[in-house]
Design a protein around this motif. Structure first.
Motif, PDB file in Angstrom:
ATOM      1  N   VAL A 125       1.291  -1.728  -0.306  1.00  0.00           N
ATOM      2  CA  VAL A 125      -0.119   0.343   0.598  1.00  0.00           C
ATOM      3  C   VAL A 125       0.331   1.516  -0.174  1.00  0.00           C
ATOM      4  O   VAL A 125       1.886   1.161   0.644  1.00  0.00           O
ATOM      5  CB  VAL A 125      -1.083  -0.564   1.597  1.00  0.00           C
ATOM      6  CG1 VAL A 125      -2.212   1.322   1.553  1.00  0.00           C
ATOM      7  CG2 VAL A 125      -1.569  -1.444   0.766  1.00  0.00           C
ATOM      8  N   SER A 126       0.892   2.010  -1.121  1.00  0.00           N
ATOM      9  CA  SER A 126       1.169   3.196  -1.617  1.00  0.00           C
ATOM     10  C   SER A 126       0.523   4.215  -1.870  1.00  0.00           C
ATOM     11  O   SER A 126      -0.286   4.117  -1.708  1.00  0.00           O
ATOM     12  CB  SER A 126       2.706   2.630  -2.113  1.00  0.00           C
ATOM     13  OG  SER A 126       3.256   1.792  -2.592  1.00  0.00           O
ATOM     14  N   ARG A 127       1.544   5.278  -1.832  1.00  0.00           N
ATOM     15  CA  ARG A 127       0.964   6.688  -2.167  1.00  0.00           C
ATOM     16  C   ARG A 127       1.631   7.222  -3.793  1.00  0.00           C
ATOM     17  O   ARG A 127       2.735   7.603  -3.470  1.00  0.00           O
ATOM     18  CB  ARG A 127       1.230   8.495  -0.807  1.00  0.00           C
ATOM     19  CG  ARG A 127      -0.327   7.335   0.283  1.00  0.00           C
ATOM     20  CD  ARG A 127       0.020   8.872   0.828  1.00  0.00           C
ATOM     21  NE  ARG A 127      -0.314   9.517   0.893  1.00  0.00           N
ATOM     22  CZ  ARG A 127      -0.841  10.704   2.226  1.00  0.00           C
ATOM     23  NH1 ARG A 127      -0.478  10.245   3.248  1.00  0.00           N
ATOM     24  NH2 ARG A 127      -1.421  11.240   1.238  1.00  0.00           N
ATOM     25  N   ILE A 128       0.539   8.103  -4.031  1.00  0.00           N
ATOM     26  CA  ILE A 128       0.774   8.414  -5.889  1.00  0.00           C
ATOM     27  C   ILE A 128      -0.256   9.641  -5.186  1.00  0.00           C
ATOM     28  O   ILE A 128      -0.996   9.898  -5.116  1.00  0.00           O
ATOM     29  CB  ILE A 128       1.153   7.776  -6.569  1.00  0.00           C
ATOM     30  CG1 ILE A 128      -0.792   7.076  -6.920  1.00  0.00           C
ATOM     31  CG2 ILE A 128       2.321   6.149  -6.717  1.00  0.00           C
ATOM     32  CD1 ILE A 128      -0.993   6.629  -8.042  1.00  0.00           C
ATOM     33  N   SER A 129       0.651  10.302  -6.915  1.00  0.00           N
ATOM     34  CA  SER A 129      -0.085  12.196  -6.968  1.00  0.00           C
ATOM     35  C   SER A 129      -0.665  11.855  -8.412  1.00  0.00           C
ATOM     36  O   SER A 129       0.163  11.531  -8.909  1.00  0.00           O
ATOM     37  CB  SER A 129       0.980  12.793  -6.642  1.00  0.00           C
ATOM     38  OG  SER A 129       1.025  13.133  -5.442  1.00  0.00           O
ATOM     39  N   LYS A 130      -2.247  12.164  -8.246  1.00  0.00           N
ATOM     40  CA  LYS A 130      -2.329  12.707  -9.994  1.00  0.00           C
ATOM     41  C   LYS A 130      -2.446  13.669 -10.355  1.00  0.00           C
ATOM     42  O   LYS A 130      -2.515  15.457  -9.817  1.00  0.00           O
ATOM     43  CB  LYS A 130      -4.463  12.394  -9.614  1.00  0.00           C
ATOM     44  CG  LYS A 130      -5.042  12.395 -11.205  1.00  0.00           C
ATOM     45  CD  LYS A 130      -5.944  12.070 -11.234  1.00  0.00           C
ATOM     46  CE  LYS A 130      -6.864  11.229 -10.751  1.00  0.00           C
ATOM     47  NZ  LYS A 130      -7.907  10.744 -10.458  1.00  0.00           N
ATOM     48  N   LEU A 131      -1.984  14.322 -11.796  1.00  0.00           N
ATOM     49  CA  LEU A 131      -1.969  14.804 -11.863  1.00  0.00           C
ATOM     50  C   LEU A 131      -2.908  15.826 -12.530  1.00  0.00           C
ATOM     51  O   LEU A 131      -4.162  15.266 -13.435  1.00  0.00           O
ATOM     52  CB  LEU A 131      -0.625  15.028 -13.172  1.00  0.00           C
ATOM     53  CG  LEU A 131       1.136  14.824 -12.662  1.00  0.00           C
ATOM     54  CD1 LEU A 131       1.541  14.575 -13.999  1.00  0.00           C
ATOM     55  CD2 LEU A 131       1.819  15.008 -11.927  1.00  0.00           C
ATOM     56  N   ALA A 132      -2.885  17.073 -12.710  1.00  0.00           N
ATOM     57  CA  ALA A 132      -3.633  17.362 -13.298  1.00  0.00           C
ATOM     58  C   ALA A 132      -4.777  17.445 -14.413  1.00  0.00           C
ATOM     59  O   ALA A 132      -3.137  17.704 -15.233  1.00  0.00           O
ATOM     60  CB  ALA A 132      -3.825  19.193 -13.047  1.00  0.00           C
TER      61      ALA A 132
END
Length: 269
Positions: A125-132
């Motif tokens: 389980v990890s975290r990522i960021s969605k780009l606009a």
């Protein structure tokens, strides 16, 4: 908090890890416990993420490579806060040792700006960021701007609106805004379109009195301009009654001249 628990937590959180061997040290805890460690995410959002992961309602299926995370949406390639082992966490994860051809599938769950990445191979389980997302209109306009040729000033010319395929004169470079007389002479030398006069000369001054005098004399002698558009001047043909009046006038003029001649001869005797 005891010293032992503090040391255990410090050992469980590592600032940087190398994810060079996916599947070697999989996460053995529950997804709910991993998400609860993300304390900066609001509690309501964490609750929604846990429920959706439990029900396997993923927002996107992505492919993780060495330099990107590809899916339906655009994502920042960086992975952070990755869980592994029983309860260990890597704050920052690098994939620099991956081969360029390596690809790992994963599921993405997003609520607002918070996105959770769960790789299939090890469940880390990890975290990522969605780009606009980019606006389709802006993207299409940018592509059109890149492909459209840049207009050159030398290509611009004066075009006759009635003859779209013909140039009226020439490039704008031939015109001098300060030389009005020269511009008129240049237009006069170019002639006219088919069916018109062959040459038209613009005079600097128009003599209106002369034009009026010419028009009056033409009207007095029955001279008009043919309305057929050929520009040829024709003499009007008199009607029958006009011929009679003309002959009568000529007869009177001859009779008067003869009478004056007789009177002059009688006076000379």
């Amino acid at each position: 908090m005891s010293v032992f628990l503090a040391a255990a937590l410090a050992a469980a959180i590592q600032p940087t890890c190398s994810w060079d061997r996916p599947g070697q040290n999989p996460y053995t805890g529950s997804p709910a416990a991993a998400i609860d460690r993300y304390t900066d995410i609001p509690a309501a959002v964490r609750s929604t993420l846990k429920r959706r992961i439990e029900e396997r309602q993923a927002d996107d299926s992505v492919t993780i490579t060495r330099d990107a995370i590809a899916g339906k949406s655009d994502y920042d390639p960086a992975i952070h806060d990755m869980h592994f082992g029983a309860a260990s966490v890597c704050a920052s994860v690098t994939r620099s040792k991956w081969a360029a051809s390596r690809a790992e599938p994963a599921a993405v769950y997003c609520v607002g700006e918070h996105c959770i990445l769960v790789p299939r191979i090890c469940g880390n389980v990890s975290r990522i960021s969605k780009l606009a997302p980019k606006s389709p209109a802006v993207a299409a306009a940018s592509a059109a701007d890149e492909q459209a040729p840049v207009p050159q000033f030398a290509d611009i010319s004066l075009i006759d609106p009635d003859l779209p395929d013909k140039e009226m004169t020439g490039p704008l470079d031939n015109f001098d805004p300060a030389d009005n007389a020269g511009n008129r002479r240049q237009l006069a030398s170019s002639g006219a379109s088919e069916g018109g006069v062959e040459e038209f000369v613009l005079s600097d001054e128009l003599d209106l009195d002369s034009l009026a005098d010419q028009y009056a004399r033409r009207m007095a002698f029955g001279i008009g301009i043919n309305g057929g558009g050929d520009g040829i001047i024709h003499t009007a043909v008199p009607e029958a009654d006009t011929w009679a009046m003309l002959l009568g006038g000529l007869g009177l003029m001859g009779w008067a001249a003869r009478r004056r001649a007789k009177a002059a001869a009688g006076a000379a005797r």
